[in-house]
Design a protein around this motif. Structure first.
Motif, PDB file in Angstrom:
ATOM      1  N   ASN A   6      33.552 -30.663 -14.427  1.00 44.52           N
ATOM      2  CA  ASN A   6      32.778 -29.588 -15.045  1.00 44.52           C
ATOM      3  C   ASN A   6      31.295 -29.935 -14.922  1.00 44.52           C
ATOM      4  OD1 ASN A   6      31.881 -31.117 -17.327  1.00 44.52           O
ATOM      5  ND2 ASN A   6      33.809 -30.750 -18.354  1.00 44.52           N
ATOM      6  N   ASN A   7      30.436 -29.074 -15.419  1.00 45.05           N
ATOM      7  CA  ASN A   7      28.995 -29.258 -15.236  1.00 45.05           C
ATOM      8  C   ASN A   7      28.445 -30.518 -15.890  1.00 45.05           C
ATOM      9  OD1 ASN A   7      28.898 -26.921 -13.787  1.00 45.05           O
ATOM     10  ND2 ASN A   7      28.318 -25.648 -15.516  1.00 45.05           N
ATOM     11  N   SER A   8      29.155 -31.074 -16.867  1.00 46.00           N
ATOM     12  CA  SER A   8      28.659 -32.255 -17.567  1.00 46.00           C
ATOM     13  C   SER A   8      29.116 -33.561 -16.926  1.00 46.00           C
ATOM     14  CB  SER A   8      29.118 -32.224 -19.029  1.00 46.00           C
ATOM     15  OG  SER A   8      28.607 -31.084 -19.664  1.00 46.00           O
ATOM     16  N   ASP A   9      30.010 -33.475 -15.927  1.00 42.43           N
ATOM     17  CA  ASP A   9      30.468 -34.680 -15.245  1.00 42.43           C
ATOM     18  C   ASP A   9      29.344 -35.249 -14.386  1.00 42.43           C
ATOM     19  OD1 ASP A   9      32.923 -34.298 -16.369  1.00 42.43           O
ATOM     20  OD2 ASP A   9      33.859 -33.519 -14.563  1.00 42.43           O
ATOM     21  N   VAL A  10      29.353 -36.562 -14.208  1.00 40.20           N
ATOM     22  CA  VAL A  10      28.348 -37.239 -13.391  1.00 40.20           C
ATOM     23  C   VAL A  10      29.067 -37.918 -12.237  1.00 40.20           C
ATOM     24  CG1 VAL A  10      26.586 -39.036 -13.359  1.00 40.20           C
ATOM     25  CG2 VAL A  10      26.890 -37.642 -15.410  1.00 40.20           C
ATOM     26  N   THR A  11      28.580 -37.701 -11.015  1.00 43.52           N
ATOM     27  CA  THR A  11      29.173 -38.307  -9.824  1.00 43.52           C
ATOM     28  C   THR A  11      28.128 -39.183  -9.152  1.00 43.52           C
ATOM     29  OG1 THR A  11      30.542 -36.352  -9.492  1.00 43.52           O
ATOM     30  CG2 THR A  11      30.310 -37.833  -7.624  1.00 43.52           C
ATOM     31  N   PHE A  12      28.529 -40.413  -8.777  1.00 44.59           N
ATOM     32  CA  PHE A  12      27.621 -41.266  -8.024  1.00 44.59           C
ATOM     33  C   PHE A  12      28.429 -42.145  -7.092  1.00 44.59           C
ATOM     34  CE2 PHE A  12      28.494 -43.251 -12.073  1.00 44.59           C
ATOM     35  CZ  PHE A  12      28.705 -44.580 -11.802  1.00 44.59           C
ATOM     36  N   ILE A  13      27.766 -42.671  -6.077  1.00 49.78           N
ATOM     37  CA  ILE A  13      28.420 -43.473  -5.054  1.00 49.78           C
ATOM     38  C   ILE A  13      28.017 -44.935  -5.226  1.00 49.78           C
ATOM     39  CG2 ILE A  13      28.751 -43.798  -2.570  1.00 49.78           C
ATOM     40  CD1 ILE A  13      29.702 -41.059  -3.537  1.00 49.78           C
ATOM     41  N   VAL A  14      29.023 -45.823  -5.242  1.00 48.39           N
ATOM     42  CA  VAL A  14      28.777 -47.264  -5.293  1.00 48.39           C
ATOM     43  C   VAL A  14      29.415 -47.838  -4.039  1.00 48.39           C
ATOM     44  CG1 VAL A  14      29.121 -49.404  -6.569  1.00 48.39           C
ATOM     45  CG2 VAL A  14      28.882 -47.248  -7.814  1.00 48.39           C
ATOM     46  N   GLY A  15      28.598 -48.149  -3.042  1.00 48.11           N
ATOM     47  CA  GLY A  15      29.132 -48.608  -1.766  1.00 48.11           C
ATOM     48  C   GLY A  15      29.992 -47.522  -1.159  1.00 48.11           C
ATOM     49  N   LYS A  16      31.278 -47.821  -0.923  1.00 44.15           N
ATOM     50  CA  LYS A  16      32.209 -46.841  -0.362  1.00 44.15           C
ATOM     51  C   LYS A  16      33.006 -46.135  -1.447  1.00 44.15           C
ATOM     52  CE  LYS A  16      32.836 -49.430   3.917  1.00 44.15           C
ATOM     53  NZ  LYS A  16      33.791 -50.125   4.774  1.00 44.15           N
ATOM     54  N   ILE A  17      32.706 -46.411  -2.700  1.00 40.85           N
ATOM     55  CA  ILE A  17      33.484 -45.865  -3.820  1.00 40.85           C
ATOM     56  C   ILE A  17      32.743 -44.701  -4.464  1.00 40.85           C
ATOM     57  CG2 ILE A  17      34.528 -46.374  -6.059  1.00 40.85           C
ATOM     58  CD1 ILE A  17      34.557 -49.337  -5.156  1.00 40.85           C
ATOM     59  N   LYS A  18      33.421 -43.570  -4.590  1.00 37.66           N
ATOM     60  CA  LYS A  18      32.843 -42.421  -5.292  1.00 37.66           C
ATOM     61  C   LYS A  18      33.312 -42.496  -6.740  1.00 37.66           C
ATOM     62  CE  LYS A  18      32.662 -37.385  -5.207  1.00 37.66           C
ATOM     63  NZ  LYS A  18      33.105 -36.172  -4.487  1.00 37.66           N
ATOM     64  N   VAL A  19      32.367 -42.521  -7.663  1.00 40.71           N
ATOM     65  CA  VAL A  19      32.679 -42.646  -9.087  1.00 40.71           C
ATOM     66  C   VAL A  19      32.345 -41.333  -9.776  1.00 40.71           C
ATOM     67  CG1 VAL A  19      32.179 -43.904 -11.221  1.00 40.71           C
ATOM     68  CG2 VAL A  19      32.137 -45.106  -9.027  1.00 40.71           C
ATOM     69  N   ILE A  20      33.324 -40.792 -10.515  1.00 41.42           N
ATOM     70  CA  ILE A  20      33.105 -39.574 -11.290  1.00 41.42           C
ATOM     71  C   ILE A  20      33.282 -39.926 -12.760  1.00 41.42           C
ATOM     72  CG2 ILE A  20      33.872 -37.229 -11.767  1.00 41.42           C
ATOM     73  CD1 ILE A  20      35.021 -37.194  -8.894  1.00 41.42           C
ATOM     74  N   HIS A  22      33.674 -38.441 -16.267  1.00 41.76           N
ATOM     75  CA  HIS A  22      33.994 -37.177 -16.922  1.00 41.76           C
ATOM     76  C   HIS A  22      33.431 -37.138 -18.333  1.00 41.76           C
ATOM     77  CE1 HIS A  22      36.654 -35.862 -13.746  1.00 41.76           C
ATOM     78  NE2 HIS A  22      37.220 -37.040 -13.754  1.00 41.76           N
ATOM     79  N   THR A  23      33.096 -35.956 -18.755  1.00 37.31           N
ATOM     80  CA  THR A  23      32.635 -35.751 -20.117  1.00 37.31           C
ATOM     81  C   THR A  23      33.787 -36.055 -21.068  1.00 37.31           C
ATOM     82  OG1 THR A  23      31.273 -33.967 -19.298  1.00 37.31           O
ATOM     83  CG2 THR A  23      31.584 -34.075 -21.667  1.00 37.31           C
ATOM     84  N   PRO A  24      33.564 -36.864 -22.094  1.00 41.24           N
ATOM     85  CA  PRO A  24      34.665 -37.151 -23.018  1.00 41.24           C
ATOM     86  C   PRO A  24      35.112 -35.899 -23.753  1.00 41.24           C
ATOM     87  CG  PRO A  24      32.608 -38.088 -23.829  1.00 41.24           C
ATOM     88  CD  PRO A  24      32.330 -37.534 -22.462  1.00 41.24           C
ATOM     89  N   SER A  25      36.420 -35.774 -23.958  1.00 41.54           N
ATOM     90  CA  SER A  25      36.938 -34.605 -24.662  1.00 41.54           C
ATOM     91  C   SER A  25      36.884 -34.810 -26.176  1.00 41.54           C
ATOM     92  CB  SER A  25      38.364 -34.315 -24.221  1.00 41.54           C
ATOM     93  OG  SER A  25      39.158 -35.456 -24.404  1.00 41.54           O
ATOM     94  N   LEU A  26      36.726 -36.051 -26.577  1.00 43.06           N
ATOM     95  CA  LEU A  26      36.623 -36.366 -28.009  1.00 43.06           C
ATOM     96  C   LEU A  26      35.258 -36.983 -28.281  1.00 43.06           C
ATOM     97  CD1 LEU A  26      40.074 -38.150 -28.470  1.00 43.06           C
ATOM     98  CD2 LEU A  26      39.509 -35.819 -29.142  1.00 43.06           C
TER      99      LEU A  26
END
Length: 52
Positions: A6-20, A22-26
């Motif tokens: 969703n719009n609040s998620d943050v995605t970034f790349i660490v080397g060859k790893i894509k890290v997402i 997610h916004t906590p639901s709680l």
């Protein structure tokens, strides 16, 4: 696979790893967020060391 981002998620790349991140639901405390972030970063470093 369903897109769970969703719009609040943050995605970034660490080397060859894509890290997402997610916004906590709680609601979580700042201390808990920092603890979880430290665990994720440790796992990334551990995975990187195994890949070398």
């Amino acid at each position: 696979m369903t897109n769970l981002m969703n719009n609040s998620d943050v995605t970034f790349i660490v080397g060859k790893i894509k890290v997402i991140v997610h916004t906590p639901s709680l609601e979580t405390t700042d201390k808990e967020n920092k603890r979880q972030l430290a665990q994720y970063l440790y796992k990334l470093v551990e995975m990187n060391n195994k890949a070398m």
